[in-house]
Design a protein around this motif. Structure first.
Motif, PDB file in Angstrom:
ATOM      1  N   THR A  60      45.257  81.968  53.099  1.00 14.31           N
ATOM      2  CA  THR A  60      44.771  80.675  52.075  1.00 14.31           C
ATOM      3  C   THR A  60      43.370  80.520  52.506  1.00 14.31           C
ATOM      4  O   THR A  60      42.873  80.476  53.562  1.00 14.31           O
ATOM      5  N   ILE A  61      42.586  80.508  51.612  1.00 17.27           N
ATOM      6  CA  ILE A  61      41.149  79.943  51.720  1.00 17.27           C
ATOM      7  C   ILE A  61      41.164  78.734  50.967  1.00 17.27           C
ATOM      8  O   ILE A  61      41.203  78.526  49.829  1.00 17.27           O
ATOM      9  N   VAL A  62      40.622  77.758  51.828  1.00 21.15           N
ATOM     10  CA  VAL A  62      40.283  76.442  51.183  1.00 21.15           C
ATOM     11  C   VAL A  62      38.920  76.460  50.606  1.00 21.15           C
ATOM     12  O   VAL A  62      38.053  76.669  51.527  1.00 21.15           O
ATOM     13  N   VAL A  63      38.622  75.897  49.441  1.00 18.74           N
ATOM     14  CA  VAL A  63      37.546  76.268  49.009  1.00 18.74           C
ATOM     15  C   VAL A  63      37.116  74.761  48.553  1.00 18.74           C
ATOM     16  O   VAL A  63      37.570  73.998  47.691  1.00 18.74           O
ATOM     17  N   ILE A  64      35.843  74.243  49.370  1.00 17.01           N
ATOM     18  CA  ILE A  64      35.491  72.835  49.094  1.00 17.01           C
ATOM     19  C   ILE A  64      34.402  73.147  48.219  1.00 17.01           C
ATOM     20  O   ILE A  64      33.297  73.580  48.450  1.00 17.01           O
ATOM     21  N   ASN A  65      34.560  72.736  46.943  1.00 13.82           N
ATOM     22  CA  ASN A  65      33.750  72.910  45.822  1.00 13.82           C
ATOM     23  C   ASN A  65      32.743  71.776  45.536  1.00 13.82           C
ATOM     24  O   ASN A  65      32.892  70.732  46.115  1.00 13.82           O
ATOM     25  N   LYS A  66      31.835  71.746  44.500  1.00 14.10           N
ATOM     26  CA  LYS A  66      30.972  71.011  44.086  1.00 14.10           C
ATOM     27  C   LYS A  66      29.775  70.634  45.344  1.00 14.10           C
ATOM     28  O   LYS A  66      29.704  69.465  45.434  1.00 14.10           O
ATOM     29  N   GLU A  67      29.431  71.686  45.900  1.00 17.14           N
ATOM     30  CA  GLU A  67      28.584  71.463  47.164  1.00 17.14           C
ATOM     31  C   GLU A  67      27.359  70.703  46.489  1.00 17.14           C
ATOM     32  O   GLU A  67      26.739  70.053  47.248  1.00 17.14           O
ATOM     33  N   ASP A  68      26.948  71.020  45.333  1.00 19.33           N
ATOM     34  CA  ASP A  68      25.643  70.471  44.688  1.00 19.33           C
ATOM     35  C   ASP A  68      25.761  68.927  44.467  1.00 19.33           C
ATOM     36  O   ASP A  68      24.736  68.436  44.530  1.00 19.33           O
ATOM     37  N   LYS A  69      26.863  68.475  44.468  1.00 22.15           N
ATOM     38  CA  LYS A  69      26.988  67.114  44.350  1.00 22.15           C
ATOM     39  C   LYS A  69      26.884  66.525  45.518  1.00 22.15           C
ATOM     40  O   LYS A  69      27.314  64.964  45.720  1.00 22.15           O
ATOM     41  N   GLY A  70      26.758  66.928  46.895  1.00 27.72           N
ATOM     42  CA  GLY A  70      26.643  66.427  47.788  1.00 27.72           C
ATOM     43  C   GLY A  70      28.314  66.440  48.555  1.00 27.72           C
ATOM     44  O   GLY A  70      29.095  66.148  48.062  1.00 27.72           O
ATOM     45  N   ILE A  71      28.430  67.016  49.681  1.00 26.57           N
ATOM     46  CA  ILE A  71      29.476  67.109  50.616  1.00 26.57           C
ATOM     47  C   ILE A  71      30.035  66.137  51.361  1.00 26.57           C
ATOM     48  O   ILE A  71      29.161  65.316  52.058  1.00 26.57           O
ATOM     49  N   GLN A  72      31.193  65.469  50.917  1.00 23.49           N
ATOM     50  CA  GLN A  72      31.832  64.435  51.877  1.00 23.49           C
ATOM     51  C   GLN A  72      33.018  64.924  52.360  1.00 23.49           C
ATOM     52  O   GLN A  72      33.423  64.195  53.478  1.00 23.49           O
ATOM     53  N   ILE A  73      33.245  66.123  52.679  1.00 23.25           N
ATOM     54  CA  ILE A  73      34.299  66.501  53.425  1.00 23.25           C
ATOM     55  C   ILE A  73      33.834  67.542  54.496  1.00 23.25           C
ATOM     56  O   ILE A  73      33.190  68.669  54.033  1.00 23.25           O
ATOM     57  N   LYS A  74      34.243  67.380  55.659  1.00 21.27           N
ATOM     58  CA  LYS A  74      33.743  68.202  56.770  1.00 21.27           C
ATOM     59  C   LYS A  74      34.847  69.413  56.999  1.00 21.27           C
ATOM     60  O   LYS A  74      36.145  69.156  56.718  1.00 21.27           O
ATOM     61  N   LYS A  75      34.388  70.531  57.315  1.00 18.76           N
ATOM     62  CA  LYS A  75      35.177  71.774  57.545  1.00 18.76           C
ATOM     63  C   LYS A  75      36.376  71.307  58.562  1.00 18.76           C
ATOM     64  O   LYS A  75      37.676  71.733  58.467  1.00 18.76           O
ATOM     65  N   GLU A  76      35.967  70.831  59.504  1.00 19.31           N
ATOM     66  CA  GLU A  76      36.891  70.124  60.733  1.00 19.31           C
ATOM     67  C   GLU A  76      38.178  69.428  60.168  1.00 19.31           C
ATOM     68  O   GLU A  76      39.063  69.364  60.687  1.00 19.31           O
TER      69      GLU A  76
END
Lengths: 620, 451
Positions: free
Chosen positions: B326-342
């Motif tokens: 599984t790859i977790v894709v944290i999308n909408k990077e352009d809108k500012g990221i609220q979720i950390k990889k950790e």
């Protein structure tokens, strides 16, 4: 005018002649020397893995070899007792004087059978049908069918070192022209070779330097109908010794003087039966080879050295023998020799052992390229049966590969052909689990009875045995053992786990540590040993037997797709060229047989199968 | 007699030279009929000749002709190869001329079929040719090519030789029980051997199964809650790679929506029940079905909207996934990221955006990292390349396992030998070899027995 003439009085000839006569045919057995009827010119033993089962099959069908062996055995053993049910086999040391004597008595008692001493040098053939034989003195004898069982006597030469003599075993004369005549008729002639070791004098052997090998104490017989074998009283031991580095050195130094390595032999020798020269050359890293000292007879002093077959000159044989432990002072009574002889290409035979080229002409034994007394006798019996059936206008007896070693043997001969003298081995049988020593009668006695070689009395005895087997199987299936004090104690005593729930004795017998004998004792029932053995094998190996039967079914499916009409294989598209050529040569009678021809691949069989299904027969 | 067939052997319309291959009993004779130059029926085998292809008196093309007489040819028949000028028109013209002269157009794979039927190549090699022709990407091509050169055949052959030796050593003890100086095969020795065989086979089967994805493409599933950007990611991937989208209307689930090629491997993206339609896969399919989809995929892309903090629903989904694929894709990077990889308990996590050209590069890199762990093809690695071969090898593996079990139960050697023969048969079917005579040959080559 005879119904059937059998040419040759060896093991194949005796079985063939007896079968023909017993089936009501006026039969003539012609042999070069009446003294050599059922002669054993090589080893003094009968049976062994696969071969021993053939002897049982011969007996089940109504042949003579098993009974005759029981009358003349010096020792008998059951081999491979720990290697699985399918490969157990009997082997007996047979007395080389008694065996032929007993066989001759049986032959002379047979009312439809006459004996004649002469050489057959020609066949009377009209319109591709055999009509009789011509003797060396020019006399013609007519018959409806002829069975050739000439053994090693077609143009044979005996070789000892660089010396070569045109003669058969024991310095007998051989047939000079018969193989040429066969060639004229269109048979392909092969030149084969075999050999035999030296015989030494019993009193000159230091037996204390060798290892004693005893026979079995059990009462064993080859025949289903013999009460006991002479071996029960005798059980004469054999002895084991070994070659050594000194022996090998003598052989290496004199290699060029042997007939084989000196280039004096043209025939092809058997792979499974190499001479001591071959063993030393091919297995040069082995520092010793086993030799068995086997008694030939109670009536003379010769000891056969199994394992020392050779074609060295006599003086080298002296050195070889004397280099061996226990044989330092041995006196050689007969020197080892190699023998070359003509045989026909067995691919020119039908499954019935009738030749494809000449109608009513049958062949059996070494002329077909086999070696071994048992292989010869088995073919002789089948050829005798089928020659009889043929002149009576009946369908031949064709044993299948899942029915008998004899079926495997004959199918191999006619389908695959041979390059070196053919010996039966358990590994040649795909369904050997079905072809056991214990069930030869269950497999074949029915055939023997139908053909007429098994009389009513023996048949009834056989039916009785079959009934008892079924009865015991049923009893074991229906009788249950439940967990209680008595059964716990019984199981514990026999090293088996106590029961959780009740099971049938049939299931209980599947446990490796539980034998049928202890169940018999527990249940207080009584059955003959052979019944118990049969039932035990059928239960313990049920899974394997079932699998073998399934495999056999698959084979039979192909076997049942018959190729009745002649096919022009050249015209079948997509068949590989090698396959076309091989199919053309063998002319298989079923898709099953076609699939066993070497050089015919599964893809060819698929193509052929489609072709046959479409009914695209094109006659030539 | 085999009729004579021909086909254009090079890709039509590509390159300056086209090759037309002709094979069959009359190939030389028939090509000679329309050739002006040396008399091809008289030239030596494996030579090249300059001249012209003519239709009656009309010159068609200037050509070089290779004449190769059987048996040393691709099909083991007489083969002629015509090197003519490339370009669709001229090549077609030459081909038509051959057809006029009574040569038949070959069916697909017919040259290979003949090579197989004439015994030049074995079954596994013939299959490799087919795989080679059909291979969709570079990796598949490489694997097919390595087995064409006979590496499967070689491996199976060697393996079977070893097995035959083992069987022969049991058989010789059965057929020659009196020869005590033959090496006695003991249960211990047998067990050790069977274990070695098992290790080898297991590796092959496992490798081969893994490599199947290069042939069939990596089945990829996309999962995520509504409005996280699943469809834009899908579209972005597809458009950018200029993949062929085979949108089949009204089809059932699990249809391949699109195929993209990522540096030599294919991703087959399945649109389970249509991501674009509902946007809410999990809700629509339910947990059970999502699980099934995850199960059947080689790769799962779990899309999360990164511009909002991690939702409870997302967390609830985590246990559904198998982390290794599984790859977790944290999308909408352009809108500012609220979720950390950790915050994500997975090892493969990437940030993406579909607003920029390179916005999915991180995802593509991660996919490559997952599937191109090392060099895809280790040298001399044996890979069975079709399901038939793998199924046979697997069956052989299970039979061997059974043998091991039976050895431990103390089943007699005779029966063990029968089981081993079945293994031999299974493996033989991969290449089309078979057994009985072979065992006898091994038996007599290696053991010293007889009177």
């Amino acid at each position: 005018m005879y119904d059937i003439i059998v040419v040759g009085g060896g093991h194949a000839g005796c079985e063939a002649a007896l079968a023909c006569a017993r089936l009501g045919n006026q039969t003539l057995l012609i042999t070069g020397n009446l003294k050599n009827i059922a002669d054993m010119p090589c080893n003094p033993s009968i049976g062994g893995p696969a071969k021993g089962i053939v002897v049982r099959e011969i007996d089940a069908l109504g042949g003579e070899m098993a009974k005759n062996t029981d009358k003349s055995s010096l020792q008998i053993k059951l081999l491979n007792t720990k290697k699985g049910p399918a490969v157990r086999a009997l082997r007996a040391q047979a007395d080389k004087v008694t065996y032929p004597q007993e066989m001759r008595k049986t032959i002379e008692k047979e009312k439809n059978l006459k004996l004649k001493e002469s050489f057959v040098e020609n066949l009377i053939v009209e319109e591709n049908k055999v009509k009789g034989v011509i003797l060396e003195n020019g006399d013609s004898i007519f018959s409806k069918a002829v069975i050739l069982t000439t053994g090693t006597y077609l143009k044979s030469s005996i070789l000892v070192g660089e010396k070569k003599k045109t003669e058969g075993p024991h310095g007998e004369r051989c047939s000079q022209f018969l193989s040429d005549r066969l060639k004229e008729l269109g048979f392909r002639i092969l030149r084969l070779k075999t050999g035999t070791p030296p015989r030494i004098e019993r009193s000159s052997i230091h037996f204390e330097e060798t290892t004693k090998e005893e026979g079995s104490k059990d009462s064993l017989t080859f025949s289903y109908d013999s009460k006991f074998s002479t071996a029960q009283q005798l059980q004469i031991p054999c002895y084991l010794t070994y070659t050594n580095e000194r022996t090998h050195q003598i052989i290496r130094e004199n290699l060029k003087r042997s007939s084989m390595y000196g280039g004096f032999v043209e025939g092809v020798g058997p792979r499974y039966c190499p001479s001591i020269e071959d063993k030393v050359v091919r297995f040069h890293d082995k520092d010793r080879h086993q030799l068995f000292l086997e008694p030939e007879s109670m009536f003379y002093d010769d000891i056969y050295i199994q394992g020392l077959s050779s074609s060295m000159p006599q003086e080298v044989q002296e050195d070889i023998v004397h280099s061996i432990r226990g044989l330092e002072d041995a006196k050689i009574l007969k020197y080892a020799y190699a023998i070359e002889y003509d045989a026909i290409d067995s691919k020119q035979l039908k499954q019935s052992l009738e030749t494809k080229l000449v109608e009513n002409l049958f062949t059996a034994g070494q002329i077909n390229g086999t070696s071994g007394y048992e292989e010869a006798a088995g073919q002789g019996l089948i050829a005798g049966i089928n020659a009889s059936l043929k002149i009576q206008g009946k369908e031949p007896l064709l044993l299948k590969r899942n029915e008998a070693y004899l079926g495997v043997l004959i199918d191999d001969l006619v389908t695959k052909g041979i390059k070196d003298p053919y010996r039966l081995l358990t590994s040649r049988a795909e369904y050997r689990l079905l072809l056991r020593d214990d069930n030869a009668d269950l497999r074949l006695r029915e055939y023997g009875y139908k053909i007429g070689l098994i009389d009513e009395k023996k048949y009834q005895k056989f039916l009785e045995k079959k009934k008892k087997i079924e009865e015991l199987l049923k009893l074991l299936k229906e009788t249950r053992i439940t967990p209680n004090e008595k059964s716990d104690a019984f199981l514990k005593k026999n090293g088996s786990k106590p029961l959780q729930t009740g099971i049938s004795f049939y299931e209980l017998l599947r446990r490796p540590e539980i034998s049928i004998e202890i169940i018999q004792e527990y249940l207080g029932i009584e059955y003959e040993k052979e019944i118990l053995k049969e039932v035990e094998i059928e239960i313990k190996y049920e899974g394997y037997i079932k699998k073998a039967n399934q495999e056999a079914e698959k084979m039979l499916h192909l076997e049942n797709i018959k190729i009745e009409k002649e096919i022009d294989y050249q015209k079948i598209p997509n068949l590989a060229s090698e396959a076309k050529q091989k199919l053309e040569e063998i002319k298989p009678t079923s898709l099953g047989q076609a699939s066993r021809i070497s050089g015919v691949n599964p893809s060819d069989i698929a193509v052929l199968s489609v072709y046959l299904k479409r009914g695209h027969y094109e006659s030539k | 007699m085999k009729d004579t067939i021909c086909a254009i052997a090079t890709k039509l319309g590509m390159g300056a030279i086209s090759i037309i291959r002709v094979s069959g009993d009359e190939s030389i004779k028939k090509v000679n009929q329309c050739f002006q130059g040396s008399d091809l029926e008289k030239v030596k085998s494996h030579t090249i000749h300059y001249g012209y292809i003519k239709d009656q008196e009309k010159m068609i093309d200037e050509v070089l002709i290779s004449v190769m007489r059987k048996p040393k040819t691709y099909t083991r028949e007489d083969v002629v190869e015509i090197n003519c000028h490339g370009g669709i028109f001229s090549t077609q013209k030459v081909l038509e001329t051959l057809l006029k002269n009574g040569i038949r157009l070959a069916e697909p794979g017919e040259f290979t079929k003949r090579a197989f039927l004439n015994g030049r190549i074995d079954l596994s090699q013939a299959e490799s040719v087919m795989e080679l022709i059909e291979s969709k990407n570079e990796t598949a091509r490489e694997i097919a090519f390595s087995s064409l050169s006979g590496s499967i055949s070689h491996f199976i052959h060697e393996f079977r030789e070893e097995l035959k030796k083992l069987i022969a050593s049991i058989e010789v003890n059965i057929d020659y029980p009196e020869y005590e100086d033959i090496e006695k095969i003991t249960e211990e020795k047998l067990e050790e051997k069977v274990k070695q065989f098992l290790i080898q086979l297991e590796k092959i089967v496992k490798n081969s199964k893994e490599k199947q994805i290069f042939k069939n493409g990596i089945k990829t599933g996309i999962i995520g809650r509504p409005n996280v950007g699943k469809s834009s990611i899908l579209n972005h991937l597809l458009e950018e790679e200029k993949a062929i989208v085979t949108s089949i209307a009204g089809t059932t689930r699990d249809v391949v929506e699109g195929e993209i090629n990522l540096d030599g491997i294919s991703l087959q993206i399945s649109d389970t029940a249509g991501i674009r339609e509902t946007e809410d896969l999990v809700e629509k399919l339910g947990v059970e079905k999502s699980k099934k989809m995850i199960q059947e995929s080689d790769l799962v892309l779990f899309i999360i909207d990164g511009s909002n903090s991690l939702e409870k629903e997302d967390r609830l989904l985590f246990p559904l996934f198998q982390k290794e694929k599984t790859i977790v894709v944290i999308n909408k990077e352009d809108k500012g990221i609220q979720i950390k990889k950790e915050q994500i308990p997975f090892s493969h996590v990437v940030y993406t955006t579909t607003k920029e050209q390179e916005g999915l590069d991180s995802l593509k890199e991660e996919i490559k990292k997952m599937f191109f762990k090392e060099e895809i093809l280790e040298r001399e690695e044996i890979i069975l390349f079709n399901t038939r071969q793998i199924a046979l090898a697997e069956k052989a593996y299970h039979l061997l396992k059974e043998v091991l079990k039976q050895l431990k139960q103390g089943i007699e050697l005779d029966l063990i030998s029968l089981d081993l023969k079945e293994v031999l048969d299974q493996l033989g079917e991969i290449t089309g070899e078979s057994y009985p005579e072979e065992i006898l040959d091994t038996l007599f080559e290696n053991f010293c027995v007889g009177k």
